[in-house]
Design an enzyme around this catalytic site. Structure first.
Site, PDB file in Angstrom:
ATOM      1  N   ASP A 113       0.821  -1.214   0.000  1.00 52.01           N
ATOM      2  CA  ASP A 113       0.000   0.000   0.000  1.00 52.01           C
ATOM      3  C   ASP A 113       0.854   1.262   0.000  1.00 52.01           C
ATOM      4  O   ASP A 113       0.420   2.310  -0.470  1.00 52.01           O
ATOM      5  CB  ASP A 113      -0.899   0.049   1.249  1.00 52.01           C
ATOM      6  CG  ASP A 113      -1.866  -1.107   1.319  1.00 52.01           C
ATOM      7  OD1 ASP A 113      -1.872  -1.935   0.396  1.00 52.01           O
ATOM      8  OD2 ASP A 113      -2.625  -1.179   2.306  1.00 52.01           O
ATOM      9  N   ASP A 203      -2.539   5.747  -2.943  1.00 51.80           N
ATOM     10  CA  ASP A 203      -1.913   4.619  -2.266  1.00 51.80           C
ATOM     11  C   ASP A 203      -1.196   3.821  -3.349  1.00 51.80           C
ATOM     12  O   ASP A 203      -1.712   3.684  -4.477  1.00 51.80           O
ATOM     13  CB  ASP A 203      -2.971   3.718  -1.616  1.00 51.80           C
ATOM     14  CG  ASP A 203      -3.415   4.218  -0.234  1.00 51.80           C
ATOM     15  OD1 ASP A 203      -3.122   5.378   0.113  1.00 51.80           O
ATOM     16  OD2 ASP A 203      -4.071   3.430   0.474  1.00 51.80           O
ATOM     17  N   HIS A 251      -7.736   0.158  -3.717  1.00 47.89           N
ATOM     18  CA  HIS A 251      -6.662  -0.763  -4.100  1.00 47.89           C
ATOM     19  C   HIS A 251      -7.097  -1.679  -5.252  1.00 47.89           C
ATOM     20  O   HIS A 251      -8.122  -2.354  -5.183  1.00 47.89           O
ATOM     21  CB  HIS A 251      -6.143  -1.573  -2.904  1.00 47.89           C
ATOM     22  CG  HIS A 251      -5.591  -0.677  -1.835  1.00 47.89           C
ATOM     23  ND1 HIS A 251      -5.284  -1.101  -0.567  1.00 47.89           N
ATOM     24  CD2 HIS A 251      -5.282   0.662  -1.860  1.00 47.89           C
ATOM     25  CE1 HIS A 251      -4.813  -0.074   0.138  1.00 47.89           C
ATOM     26  NE2 HIS A 251      -4.824   1.001  -0.633  1.00 47.89           N
ATOM     27  N   ASP A 253      -5.637  -4.332  -6.424  1.00 51.35           N
ATOM     28  CA  ASP A 253      -5.109  -5.692  -6.497  1.00 51.35           C
ATOM     29  C   ASP A 253      -6.068  -6.791  -6.043  1.00 51.35           C
ATOM     30  O   ASP A 253      -5.642  -7.896  -5.683  1.00 51.35           O
ATOM     31  CB  ASP A 253      -3.727  -5.801  -5.819  1.00 51.35           C
ATOM     32  CG  ASP A 253      -3.652  -5.198  -4.437  1.00 51.35           C
ATOM     33  OD1 ASP A 253      -4.639  -4.577  -3.998  1.00 51.35           O
ATOM     34  OD2 ASP A 253      -2.599  -5.353  -3.787  1.00 51.35           O
ATOM     35  N   CYS A 358      -0.863  -7.722  -1.160  1.00 54.25           N
ATOM     36  CA  CYS A 358      -0.841  -6.603  -0.200  1.00 54.25           C
ATOM     37  C   CYS A 358       0.297  -6.741   0.795  1.00 54.25           C
ATOM     38  O   CYS A 358       0.921  -5.748   1.176  1.00 54.25           O
ATOM     39  CB  CYS A 358      -2.125  -6.559   0.621  1.00 54.25           C
ATOM     40  SG  CYS A 358      -3.644  -6.581  -0.302  1.00 54.25           S
TER      41      CYS A 358
HETATM   42  N1  NVA Z   1     -10.504  -3.200  -1.428  1.00 52.94           N
HETATM   43  C1  NVA Z   1     -10.396  -4.276  -2.379  1.00 52.94           C
HETATM   44  C2  NVA Z   1      -8.954  -4.692  -2.608  1.00 52.94           C
HETATM   45  C3  NVA Z   1      -8.280  -5.347  -1.484  1.00 52.94           C
HETATM   46  C4  NVA Z   1      -6.878  -5.792  -1.784  1.00 52.94           C
HETATM   47  C5  NVA Z   1     -11.240  -5.430  -1.940  1.00 52.94           C
HETATM   48  O1  NVA Z   1     -11.549  -5.538  -0.762  1.00 52.94           O
HETATM   49  O2  NVA Z   1     -11.627  -6.249  -2.780  1.00 52.94           O
END
Ligand code: NVA
Length: 380
Positions: A113, A203, A251, A253, A358
């Site tokens: 992050d 981030d 995020h 990913d 992560c």
């Molecule tokens: N916030 C996203 C990405 C987490 C790595 C989720 O919860 O799917």
């Protein structure tokens, strides 16, 4: 500059799949459910943290998560990957700047992050939570060491944001709850999230690195100004501003995971807002595989991520990928694509900031800067 033939290279990584030789693995020590702040609304009464409360994560959960992170570090070392670990702070401390005081910090389990490695540079992200403003300090001992060891390492930090109240839309969460499904959909299409455009914010985990192309998600923690800043910071790259049909995104990913040149995982519940996204992949010969659903039906208590953490894989090289050990559908899928799949137990870490991607940050992958998208789309 491609420095990957130098013997003294410490820092270099251009993408998410080249052979991993050196990585940072997070720690769960001292992890906190962070104190309330404008950007975060945790309301988990059934697990001891009703709205407005905060405190140390339960000690048994923290120990289990810490043990899984230690085991991940051991597994990577056993496979020949050099591993470093951050130095936790006392996250229970109240912190302040001239602009604000924040009741606690959070944790250092998710180096992805905070640190963005592009080529021989590591960039400390701005972050957009007050509780994460000082998290970069956990990585400073490592960055100092890389700076001493590697004469070509470029150590960069994005402008620290002020994070005054003007950075956040007041009443965002209350307003979001009151919107109809159609109004929420319109807001998703506009990427109209809690952070304003007052100052650049991002981030590092909103960036997917695919050689010359960086895909950066506009989200609850990354604004357009932050993406513009990244575009100017990486003039030799093509920075694509992307967004997906996802309420309250943060995020990238668990939405887009590149696996090897020509192959990436995408999230079937989160199609891209712009059709150019998939067209860019397709016209450059990439196959986009829809991720299977998680083998799990319930999230871990205190987990703030979705079940799509099953996508949050760590690629060790273009033939080898680490997958959370209980995620059988994902393991079967990747096995079918010819990968050696390494199962890694990491479920306990899901309440501590995420999954395998992560919990790690690249220091060195063996490879060079390549163009995997020679056919571009104007304006995307
Ligand atoms: N916030 C996203 C990405 C987490 C790595 C989720 O919860 O799917």
């Amino acid at each position: 500059m491609n420095r990957t033939t130098d013997d003294d290279v410490v820092v270099c990584s251009w993408n998410e799949w080249d052979p991993l030789e050196y990585v940072i693995v997070g720690r769960a020590d001292g992890a906190m459910m962070q104190a309330p702040e404008p950007a975060v609304q945790n309301d988990l009464p059934e697990h001891g943290f009703p709205l407005g409360t905060f405190g140390p994560m339960p000690e048994d959960a923290r120990e289990r998560a810490g043990a899984q992170l230690d085991a991940l570090a051991d597994l990577l070392e056993a496979r020949g990957v050099r591993v470093d670990r951050p130095a936790p702070l006392d996250f229970s401390r109240e912190v302040s700047t001239p602009d604000w005081t924040q009741g606690s910090m959070a944790m250092c389990s998710a180096p992805r992050d905070v640190l963005l490695t592009v080529g021989n540079e590591i960039l400390e992200a701005t972050m957009s939570f007050r509780s994460r403003w000082y998290e970069y300090l956990c990585y400073r001992p490592l960055l100092e060491q890389y700076h001493r060891a590697d004469p070509a390492f470029r150590w960069e930090a994005a402008p620290k944001p002020r994070l005054t109240d003007a950075t956040y839309r007041p009443d965002f969460f209350r307003e979001w709850e009151s919107l109809s499904a159609e109004e929420q959909r319109q807001r998703i299409e506009r990427s109209d999230w809690i952070i304003t455009e007052k100052e650049p914010l991002f981030d590092a985990a909103d960036v997917a690195r695919l050689g010359k192309d960086l895909f950066v998600q506009q989200s609850m923690v990354t604004n357009q100004s932050g993406i513009d800043w990244l575009r100017r910071h990486y003039p030799d790259h093509r920075v694509h501003r992307v967004s997906y049909v996802e309420p309250l995104p943060w995020h990238i990913d668990a939405t887009l995971i590149p696996l090897r040149p020509g192959l990436a995982l995408v999230n079937p519940d989160r199609p891209p807002i712009r059709e150019e996204h998939h067209r860019l992949f397709e016209q450059n010969g990439w196959e986009l595989i829809e991720a299977p659903r998680s083998a799990r039906t319930e999230k871990m208590p205190l987990c703030l991520c979705s079940l799509w953490l099953n996508m949050n894989c760590l690629v060790l090289d273009p033939k080898t990928v680490c997958v959370e050990a209980t995620e059988t559908p994902m393991m079967d899928l990747l096995d079918g694509y010819g990968f050696e799949v390494v199962p890694v137990p990491l479920y306990e870490v899901s309440a501590f900031g995420g999954g395998l991607h992560c919990a790690t940050a690249d220091v060195h992958r063996r490879g060079s800067l390549e163009d995997y998208f020679p056919k571009q789309i104007e304006g995307f």
